[in-house]
Design a protein around this motif. Structure first.
Motif, PDB file in Angstrom:
ATOM      1  N   GLY A 147     -15.070 -50.743 -58.122  1.00 12.81           N
ATOM      2  CA  GLY A 147     -15.179 -50.875 -59.577  1.00 12.81           C
ATOM      3  C   GLY A 147     -16.554 -50.501 -60.088  1.00 12.81           C
ATOM      4  O   GLY A 147     -16.721 -50.028 -61.208  1.00 12.81           O
ATOM      5  N   ASP A 148     -17.553 -50.702 -59.238  1.00 15.17           N
ATOM      6  CA  ASP A 148     -18.913 -50.314 -59.608  1.00 15.17           C
ATOM      7  C   ASP A 148     -19.782 -50.262 -58.358  1.00 15.17           C
ATOM      8  O   ASP A 148     -19.375 -50.674 -57.270  1.00 15.17           O
ATOM      9  N   GLU A 149     -20.972 -49.741 -58.545  1.00  7.64           N
ATOM     10  CA  GLU A 149     -21.906 -49.658 -57.421  1.00  7.64           C
ATOM     11  C   GLU A 149     -23.328 -49.698 -57.930  1.00  7.64           C
ATOM     12  O   GLU A 149     -23.616 -49.226 -59.057  1.00  7.64           O
ATOM     13  N   ARG A 150     -24.166 -50.265 -57.133  1.00  5.59           N
ATOM     14  CA  ARG A 150     -25.586 -50.218 -57.438  1.00  5.59           C
ATOM     15  C   ARG A 150     -26.087 -48.851 -57.000  1.00  5.59           C
ATOM     16  O   ARG A 150     -25.566 -48.234 -56.068  1.00  5.59           O
ATOM     17  N   CYS A 151     -27.136 -48.356 -57.649  1.00  2.28           N
ATOM     18  CA  CYS A 151     -27.653 -47.015 -57.337  1.00  2.28           C
ATOM     19  C   CYS A 151     -28.652 -47.108 -56.186  1.00  2.28           C
ATOM     20  O   CYS A 151     -29.881 -47.004 -56.360  1.00  2.28           O
ATOM     21  N   VAL A 152     -28.062 -47.360 -55.026  1.00  2.00           N
ATOM     22  CA  VAL A 152     -28.834 -47.500 -53.783  1.00  2.00           C
ATOM     23  C   VAL A 152     -28.039 -46.820 -52.672  1.00  2.00           C
ATOM     24  O   VAL A 152     -26.830 -46.595 -52.825  1.00  2.00           O
ATOM     25  N   PRO A 153     -28.670 -46.531 -51.538  1.00  2.00           N
ATOM     26  CA  PRO A 153     -27.928 -45.940 -50.418  1.00  2.00           C
ATOM     27  C   PRO A 153     -26.880 -46.908 -49.873  1.00  2.00           C
ATOM     28  O   PRO A 153     -26.995 -48.119 -50.087  1.00  2.00           O
ATOM     29  N   PRO A 154     -25.874 -46.370 -49.191  1.00  2.00           N
ATOM     30  CA  PRO A 154     -24.761 -47.219 -48.724  1.00  2.00           C
ATOM     31  C   PRO A 154     -25.161 -48.235 -47.675  1.00  2.00           C
ATOM     32  O   PRO A 154     -24.381 -49.160 -47.408  1.00  2.00           O
ATOM     33  N   ASP A 155     -26.330 -48.090 -47.087  1.00  2.00           N
ATOM     34  CA  ASP A 155     -26.768 -49.078 -46.080  1.00  2.00           C
ATOM     35  C   ASP A 155     -27.776 -50.067 -46.673  1.00  2.00           C
ATOM     36  O   ASP A 155     -28.345 -50.885 -45.962  1.00  2.00           O
ATOM     37  N   ASP A 156     -27.963 -49.992 -47.993  1.00  2.00           N
ATOM     38  CA  ASP A 156     -28.903 -50.895 -48.662  1.00  2.00           C
ATOM     39  C   ASP A 156     -28.289 -52.283 -48.798  1.00  2.00           C
ATOM     40  O   ASP A 156     -27.096 -52.399 -49.081  1.00  2.00           O
ATOM     41  N   PRO A 157     -29.056 -53.357 -48.591  1.00  2.00           N
ATOM     42  CA  PRO A 157     -28.512 -54.717 -48.744  1.00  2.00           C
ATOM     43  C   PRO A 157     -27.876 -54.963 -50.117  1.00  2.00           C
ATOM     44  O   PRO A 157     -27.035 -55.839 -50.248  1.00  2.00           O
ATOM     45  N   GLU A 158     -28.281 -54.191 -51.127  1.00  2.00           N
ATOM     46  CA  GLU A 158     -27.734 -54.360 -52.474  1.00  2.00           C
ATOM     47  C   GLU A 158     -26.393 -53.635 -52.650  1.00  2.00           C
ATOM     48  O   GLU A 158     -25.701 -53.810 -53.662  1.00  2.00           O
ATOM     49  N   SER A 159     -26.043 -52.779 -51.697  1.00  2.00           N
ATOM     50  CA  SER A 159     -24.869 -51.918 -51.889  1.00  2.00           C
ATOM     51  C   SER A 159     -23.556 -52.696 -51.839  1.00  2.00           C
ATOM     52  O   SER A 159     -23.297 -53.439 -50.886  1.00  2.00           O
ATOM     53  N   ASN A 160     -22.717 -52.505 -52.849  1.00  2.00           N
ATOM     54  CA  ASN A 160     -21.387 -53.124 -52.842  1.00  2.00           C
ATOM     55  C   ASN A 160     -20.534 -52.536 -51.722  1.00  2.00           C
ATOM     56  O   ASN A 160     -19.729 -53.234 -51.094  1.00  2.00           O
ATOM     57  N   PHE A 161     -20.734 -51.240 -51.466  1.00  2.00           N
ATOM     58  CA  PHE A 161     -19.988 -50.617 -50.363  1.00  2.00           C
ATOM     59  C   PHE A 161     -20.365 -51.275 -49.030  1.00  2.00           C
ATOM     60  O   PHE A 161     -19.513 -51.624 -48.219  1.00  2.00           O
ATOM     61  N   ARG A 162     -21.683 -51.462 -48.839  1.00  2.00           N
ATOM     62  CA  ARG A 162     -22.112 -52.068 -47.569  1.00  2.00           C
ATOM     63  C   ARG A 162     -21.493 -53.451 -47.390  1.00  2.00           C
ATOM     64  O   ARG A 162     -20.976 -53.785 -46.315  1.00  2.00           O
ATOM     65  N   MET A 163     -21.506 -54.246 -48.445  1.00  2.00           N
ATOM     66  CA  MET A 163     -20.935 -55.606 -48.350  1.00  2.00           C
ATOM     67  C   MET A 163     -19.461 -55.548 -48.027  1.00  2.00           C
ATOM     68  O   MET A 163     -18.971 -56.213 -47.109  1.00  2.00           O
ATOM     69  N   ALA A 164     -18.721 -54.691 -48.748  1.00  2.00           N
ATOM     70  CA  ALA A 164     -17.276 -54.589 -48.508  1.00  2.00           C
ATOM     71  C   ALA A 164     -16.992 -54.042 -47.118  1.00  2.00           C
ATOM     72  O   ALA A 164     -16.047 -54.452 -46.437  1.00  2.00           O
ATOM     73  N   ASN A 165     -17.829 -53.132 -46.671  1.00  2.00           N
ATOM     74  CA  ASN A 165     -17.653 -52.547 -45.332  1.00  2.00           C
ATOM     75  C   ASN A 165     -17.858 -53.601 -44.250  1.00  2.00           C
ATOM     76  O   ASN A 165     -17.051 -53.739 -43.336  1.00  2.00           O
ATOM     77  N   GLU A 166     -18.931 -54.377 -44.403  1.00  2.00           N
ATOM     78  CA  GLU A 166     -19.244 -55.397 -43.393  1.00  2.00           C
ATOM     79  C   GLU A 166     -18.215 -56.525 -43.378  1.00  2.00           C
ATOM     80  O   GLU A 166     -17.848 -57.023 -42.323  1.00  2.00           O
TER      81      GLU A 166
END
Ligand code: 6PG
Length: 241
Positions: free
Chosen positions: A73-92
């Motif tokens: 639905g949204d993403e922070r403007c950071v790389p996908p391995d950044d602790p702030e990344s929604n993708f990283r959280m969902a991936n982990e």
């Protein structure tokens, strides 16, 4: 449009469990009817417990993950391995643990220029959904009434056409990329998962209508599916019970 379905659960674990079962049932129906289930995941902290549940039995076997398509639905403007990344959280929490085909995970490219990331994501959404929407959009809500990255007073609230935009958030001093309310509202269903005492005031004003419709103040009020189902799953604290 009928009013939203509202469910109040005693605490975050039971809220996550009820939401996981809701998603399982929606996935089963969608896959049975259309052969696929497209879901947009939310970021932030609240969905973590939900994602962990979905990443474990019985949900790992009860959902045909090979038919699931994952969006954000949204993403922070950071790389996908950044602790702030929604993708990283969902991936982990989820995606690393379920057999969703790699090509079925559609990440917002937080690592590139925000406008370009939004353009590319929007083009992908148009190609996949045309004038339609997702099967399910999972959303959280901030204690200021934002949802996805649709923050009070931000430019994205005025977007009427694009499915995804870059949005500068003054209070954060940061760029975000977010699905827009018009696109979210095309979903077959929207599921809010909201927990915590800090959200109770906005929940009350938005759901009990103790304040006039004021999307500029409470962007969450913009989320009104055109023809889809709207559900709010709350813990007792957010429901102020
Ligand atoms: C994000 C989310 C955001 C989130 C709310 C609630 O990128 O942060 O998409 O909209 O859902 O901020 O966050 P919490 O669940 O952490 O309270």
């Amino acid at each position: 449009m009928n009013g939203p379905q509202i469910r109040v659960l005693p605490d975050l674990p039971s809220l996550a469990s009820a939401a996981a079962e809701h998603i399982r049932a929606s996935a089963e129906l969608s896959i049975r009817l259309t052969g696929r289930f497209s879901i947009a995941l939310a970021g932030g902290q609240t969905p973590r417990t939900l994602y962990q549940l979905l990443a474990n039995p019985p949900f790992t076997s009860q959902i045909d993950w090979s038919r699931v398509e994952v969006f954000f639905g949204d993403e922070r403007c950071v790389p996908p391995d950044d602790p702030e990344s929604n993708f990283r959280m969902a991936n982990e929490m989820l995606l690393d643990h379920v057999p969703v085909p790699y090509e079925h995970v559609f990440r917002i490219q937080g690592e590139i220029e925000p406008e370009q990331a939004a353009i590319e994501y929007g083009r992908m959404l148009k190609a996949r959904f045309g004038d339609g929407g997702l099967d399910l959009v999972l959303l959280g809500m901030g204690d200021d009434g934002h949802t996805a990255s649709l923050f009070p007073g931000s430019a994205a609230l005025a977007e009427k056409h694009h499915r995804c935009v870059a949005n500068y958030v003054d209070k954060l001093g940061k760029w975000r990329v977010t699905m827009t309310a018009p696109f979210i509202n095309r979903a077959y269903e929207v599921l809010f998962v909201v927990a915590g005492q800090g959200k109770a005031k906005v929940v009350r004003e938005v759901l009990e209508g103790t304040s006039d419709l004021d999307p500029a103040t409470y962007p969450v009020q913009m989320i009104r599916p055109v023809s889809g189902r709207l559900s709010w799953y709350l813990d007792a604290l957010a429901a102020d019970m």
